[in-house]
Design an enzyme around this catalytic site. Structure first.
Site, PDB file in Angstrom:
ATOM      1  CG  HIS A   1      -0.437  -0.108   2.428  1.00 56.37           C
ATOM      2  ND1 HIS A   1       0.226   1.488   2.918  1.00 56.37           N
ATOM      3  CD2 HIS A   1       0.202  -0.789   3.181  1.00 56.37           C
ATOM      4  CE1 HIS A   1      -0.093   0.973   4.396  1.00 56.37           C
ATOM      5  NE2 HIS A   1       0.323  -0.638   4.109  1.00 56.37           N
TER       6      HIS A   1
ATOM      7  CD  GLU B   1      -2.611  -1.559   5.756  1.00 60.00           C
ATOM      8  OE1 GLU B   1      -3.140  -2.670   6.169  1.00 60.00           O
ATOM      9  OE2 GLU B   1      -1.829  -0.505   5.612  1.00 60.00           O
ATOM     10  CD  GLU B   2      -1.574   2.358   7.229  1.00 57.11           C
ATOM     11  OE1 GLU B   2      -1.778   1.886   8.381  1.00 57.11           O
ATOM     12  OE2 GLU B   2      -0.334   2.587   7.239  1.00 57.11           O
TER      13      GLU B   2
ATOM     14  CG  ASP C   1       2.801   0.445   8.009  1.00 57.85           C
ATOM     15  OD1 ASP C   1       3.088   0.014   7.059  1.00 57.85           O
ATOM     16  OD2 ASP C   1       2.233   0.622   8.808  1.00 57.85           O
TER      17      ASP C   1
ATOM     18  CG  ASP D   1       1.981  -3.948   5.479  1.00 56.88           C
ATOM     19  OD1 ASP D   1       2.701  -2.793   5.797  1.00 56.88           O
ATOM     20  OD2 ASP D   1       0.358  -3.789   5.137  1.00 56.88           O
TER      21      ASP D   1
ATOM     22  CG  HIS E   1       0.929   2.663  12.829  1.00 56.46           C
ATOM     23  ND1 HIS E   1      -0.426   2.275  12.999  1.00 56.46           N
ATOM     24  CD2 HIS E   1       1.029   2.101  11.440  1.00 56.46           C
ATOM     25  CE1 HIS E   1      -0.503   1.527  12.044  1.00 56.46           C
ATOM     26  NE2 HIS E   1       0.023   1.185  10.782  1.00 56.46           N
TER      27      HIS E   1
END
Length: 358
Positions: free
Chosen positions: A77, A228-229, A194, A248, A328
């Site tokens: 993503h 995706e998130e 990410d 991922d 994150h």
């Protein structure tokens, strides 16, 4: 006797493209500009790209011969964490609502861009509503919740009307400064590894096929998703796909064994176990090709493969990706992990090719 593909990977290409990806703001739902970069690079490598109505990209590596009926998809993503303007406050500052699942303290003090609907961008800084120890006695105990956070705009604004005159309004996207650092010893620290590190690995795979003049026996489709998130990136995939590998980032910490130099192979996440045969083959290939890897379980994690399965796709699915520390948050990986991820994907594709020939 097997021959490792790892030494043939173009490390410089992948890291250079990763740097370009990281500089383009792309919070979930605001991926128009990064898709222009993706399209340009895909055309440069000589492959076809189609856009779905949702905004995902599908890049096809055609098979070398008559279709076998087996289509392998790899998905990563391009969308990232970010925010959206929730309201303009009476003092001209912005209340925001998160895009993606992150802890609020991880963005406190971060620089950002506010993207207006008429194409302007303004700089700002994320602060708590009690930002100074010289003013607020309880600043250390002040809870970092959404209602206690705001964005200070780097413009002469003192009132709600001042901010509105800039064209800023609820619904405008906010992107975080990636703060990318690529070090000569291979370490890469940045927001949004990410999943842009995985996207770079997939383009490393494309570059390898192009440079080596190879074509797979099975058709390969690379899906680059844009939501995706927020949970539904690849919830729809083309119906001809039979196998899907989500690419991922691999999480690091607690009892997990993945490091920032490994390709992580996830056996199970919050959506349940991944396909036994695919996961076993990926582990066997990593061992055979001497690719640094680890097998882990991620109980607080979901992938685009999870979304595809929940969306009703009748597929087998697996999950791998470069190890990323502090996911994150202020993330870090190593160039080795990106190279190892691309190398394992190529080994898997070429192994499938051998199986089809046999």
């Amino acid at each position: 006797m097997s021959t490792s593909v790892q030494p043939q990977m173009n490390r410089e290409y992948m890291i250079g493209f990763l740097q370009a990806l990281l500089q383009v703001p792309s919070p979930s739902g605001f991926c128009m500009e990064i898709m222009k970069l993706i399209r340009k690079e895909t055309i440069k490598l000589g492959y076809e790209l189609e856009m779905t109505p949702k905004g995902n990209a599908v890049i096809t590596i055609p098979s070398a011969s008559e279709p076998t009926g087996k289509v392998i998809a790899l998905t990563a993503h391009v969308d990232t964490l970010g925010a959206m303007v929730r309201s303009v406050k009476p003092n001209g500052m912005l209340r925001f609502t998160p895009i993606g699942g992150y802890a609020m303290h991880t963005v406190e003090g971060e620089y950002c861009l506010i993207h207006t609907r008429d194409g302007k961008a303004y700089e700002g800084t994320v602060l708590s509503t009690k930002p100074s120890v010289h003013v607020h006695s309880d600043v250390r105990e002040w809870k970092r919740d959404e209602e206690n956070m705001e964005i200070r705009i780097d413009e002469p604004v003192m009132t709600k009307e001042d901010t509105e005159k800039l064209g800023i309004s609820p619904g405008d996207f906010i992107s975080w400064d990636p703060r990318t650092r690529i070090l000569s010893n291979g370490w890469i620290k940045s927001r949004h590894l990410d999943d842009k590190a995985s996207v770079a690995a997939l383009f490393g795979l494309l570059e390898w096929f192009k440079r080596e003049g190879k074509s797979p026996v099975n058709t390969i489709k690379i899906i680059l998703s844009t939501y995706e998130e927020v949970g539904h990136g690849s919830s729809y995939i083309p119906p001809d796909i039979t196998e899907l590998i989500a690419v991922d980032m691999g999480a690091i910490g607690d009892d997990l064994t993945t490091t920032e130099r490994d390709v992580s192979i996830c056996a199970k996440d919050s959506s349940g176990p991944y396909d036994y045969e695919m996961t076993s083959k990926l582990i066997q290939l990593a061992k055979r090709e001497d690719i640094a890897h680890a097998v882990d379980i991620y109980p607080y994690y979901g992938s685009d493969a999870s979304a595809a399965l929940r969306g009703g796709s009748n597929i087998r699915a697996a999950l791998i990706g470069p190890g990323v520390h502090a996911s994150h948050g202020m993330e870090r990986t190593h160039a080795d992990a990106i190279v190892n991820t691309a190398a394992l994907l190529i080994a898997y594709i070429m192994e499938n090719e051998k199986e089809e020939v046999l």
